[in-house]
Design an enzyme around this catalytic site. Structure first.
Site, PDB file in Angstrom:
ATOM      1  N   GLY A   1      15.604   2.143  -3.948  1.00 11.27           N
ATOM      2  CA  GLY A   1      15.464   3.051  -5.082  1.00 11.27           C
ATOM      3  C   GLY A   1      14.806   2.300  -6.219  1.00 11.27           C
ATOM      4  O   GLY A   1      13.829   1.586  -6.009  1.00 11.27           O
TER       5      GLY A   1
ATOM      6  N   HIS B   1       7.203  -3.146   0.470  1.00 13.48           N
ATOM      7  CA  HIS B   1       6.164  -2.096   0.560  1.00 13.48           C
ATOM      8  C   HIS B   1       4.775  -2.669   0.287  1.00 13.48           C
ATOM      9  O   HIS B   1       3.915  -1.968  -0.260  1.00 13.48           O
ATOM     10  CB  HIS B   1       6.429  -0.962  -0.430  1.00 13.48           C
ATOM     11  CG  HIS B   1       7.808  -0.410  -0.423  1.00 13.48           C
ATOM     12  ND1 HIS B   1       8.254   0.465   0.543  1.00 13.48           N
ATOM     13  CD2 HIS B   1       8.850  -0.595  -1.284  1.00 13.48           C
ATOM     14  CE1 HIS B   1       9.524   0.802   0.279  1.00 13.48           C
ATOM     15  NE2 HIS B   1       9.897   0.165  -0.804  1.00 13.48           N
TER      16      HIS B   1
ATOM     17  N   GLU C   1       5.331  -2.469   5.247  1.00 12.04           N
ATOM     18  CA  GLU C   1       6.243  -1.475   5.785  1.00 12.04           C
ATOM     19  C   GLU C   1       6.598  -1.803   7.233  1.00 12.04           C
ATOM     20  O   GLU C   1       5.788  -2.352   7.990  1.00 12.04           O
ATOM     21  CB  GLU C   1       5.603  -0.086   5.729  1.00 12.04           C
ATOM     22  CG  GLU C   1       5.121   0.319   4.334  1.00 12.04           C
ATOM     23  CD  GLU C   1       6.241   0.607   3.358  1.00 12.04           C
ATOM     24  OE1 GLU C   1       7.049  -0.316   3.080  1.00 12.04           O
ATOM     25  OE2 GLU C   1       6.330   1.743   2.855  1.00 12.04           O
TER      26      GLU C   1
ATOM     27  N   SER D   1      14.253  -2.428   0.502  1.00 12.08           N
ATOM     28  CA  SER D   1      13.457  -2.207  -0.707  1.00 12.08           C
ATOM     29  C   SER D   1      14.136  -2.886  -1.899  1.00 12.08           C
ATOM     30  O   SER D   1      14.189  -4.104  -1.949  1.00 12.08           O
ATOM     31  CB  SER D   1      13.234  -0.708  -0.935  1.00 12.08           C
ATOM     32  OG  SER D   1      12.312  -0.460  -1.958  1.00 12.08           O
ATOM     33  N   ALA D   2      14.662  -2.130  -2.863  1.00 13.75           N
ATOM     34  CA  ALA D   2      15.342  -2.729  -4.012  1.00 13.75           C
ATOM     35  C   ALA D   2      16.481  -3.642  -3.570  1.00 13.75           C
ATOM     36  O   ALA D   2      16.776  -4.654  -4.217  1.00 13.75           O
ATOM     37  CB  ALA D   2      15.870  -1.643  -4.944  1.00 13.75           C
TER      38      ALA D   2
END
Length: 237
Positions: free
Chosen positions: A90, A159, A194, A122-123
């Site tokens: 997020g 990403h 990715e 991700s985060a």
């Protein structure tokens, strides 16, 4: 330590956390873990309850139960008692602010250094780094500082994209990372494309997934690292 640092949760046309499910299963195999403490604080446009349910639906298929820290009256105690920890993706700035506000940033670091499995996407991968300064996210809130857990000595850019869209006048991702390493010489940055992850286990760091990783360091030419490669040199600084 036992780390699984995932670039992204979802690829186009695939289910949520679809591509890394086998990697997650392999990562948790033989650990004895049954319940995983989930940190949903990167979620901004989704409620924490909904985020928890979404992640739990995936992990139940793998044989695990997710329970979210936002239900816990004593977040630090929840971390201390956790069998394993998962941190969702997020907005990294929102995640860091809430981890700092609740005091769990250092608590999680201590537990992971003591050996419990940690996974993030991700985060959730960003906060394993020394700082959040290689996130792609907009600073929608201001955390106490940019400092994160420092479980690894290098930075991750999740990403990571090679593309420069036609008509886009801004910097490419590579140019942004080159700015970072010019301002922070001596720090490696792993451009994690990715459907790729970094796994650290038994003192070994390996790139797993479908694509190469691009590694940046000031004064050197960026390196392409192939999936399956040992990348322990990133842990040396």
């Amino acid at each position: 330590m036992k780390l699984l640092l995932i670039s992204n949760s979802t690829n186009p046309g695939e289910e949520y956390l679809g591509w890394p499910r086998q990697d997650i299963s392999n990562f948790l195999k033989d650990t004895g873990v049954k319940r995983i403490l989930f940190i949903p604080y990167a979620g901004v446009t989704v409620t924490y309850n909904d985020y928890e349910a979404k992640v739990n639906a995936v992990f139940q298929q793998l044989g695990y139960e997710i329970y979210s820290i936002h239900h816990e009256q004593d977040p630090i105690r929840a971390v201390v008692e956790a069998e394993a920890i998962a941190v969702g993706g997020g907005n990294t700035f929102h995640l860091v602010r809430e981890m700092q506000r609740t005091g769990i940033m250092q608590a999680i670091r201590g537990r992971v250094l003591a050996g419990i499995p940690y996974m993030g996407w991700s985060a959730g991968s960003n906060v394993a780094c020394p700082t959040l300064r290689t996130t792609n996210d907009m600073p929608i809130v201001e955390p106490e500082s940019f400092n994160c857990m420092g479980l690894i000595p290098f930075q991750i850019n999740p990403h990571y994209l090679d593309a420069h869209p036609a008509g886009h006048g801004g910097e490419t991702r590579e140019q942004r990372i080159e700015e970072f390493i010019a301002a922070n010489p001596g720090v490696y940055v792993a451009g994690l494309r990715e459907a790729t992850s970094l796994q650290y286990d038994n003192g070994n760091l390996k790139l797993i997934g479908r694509h190469p990783m691009r590694v940046f360091r000031y004064g050197t030419t960026p390196r392409e690292i192939q999936p399956g490669s040992e990348v322990g040199f990133l842990m040396l600084d």
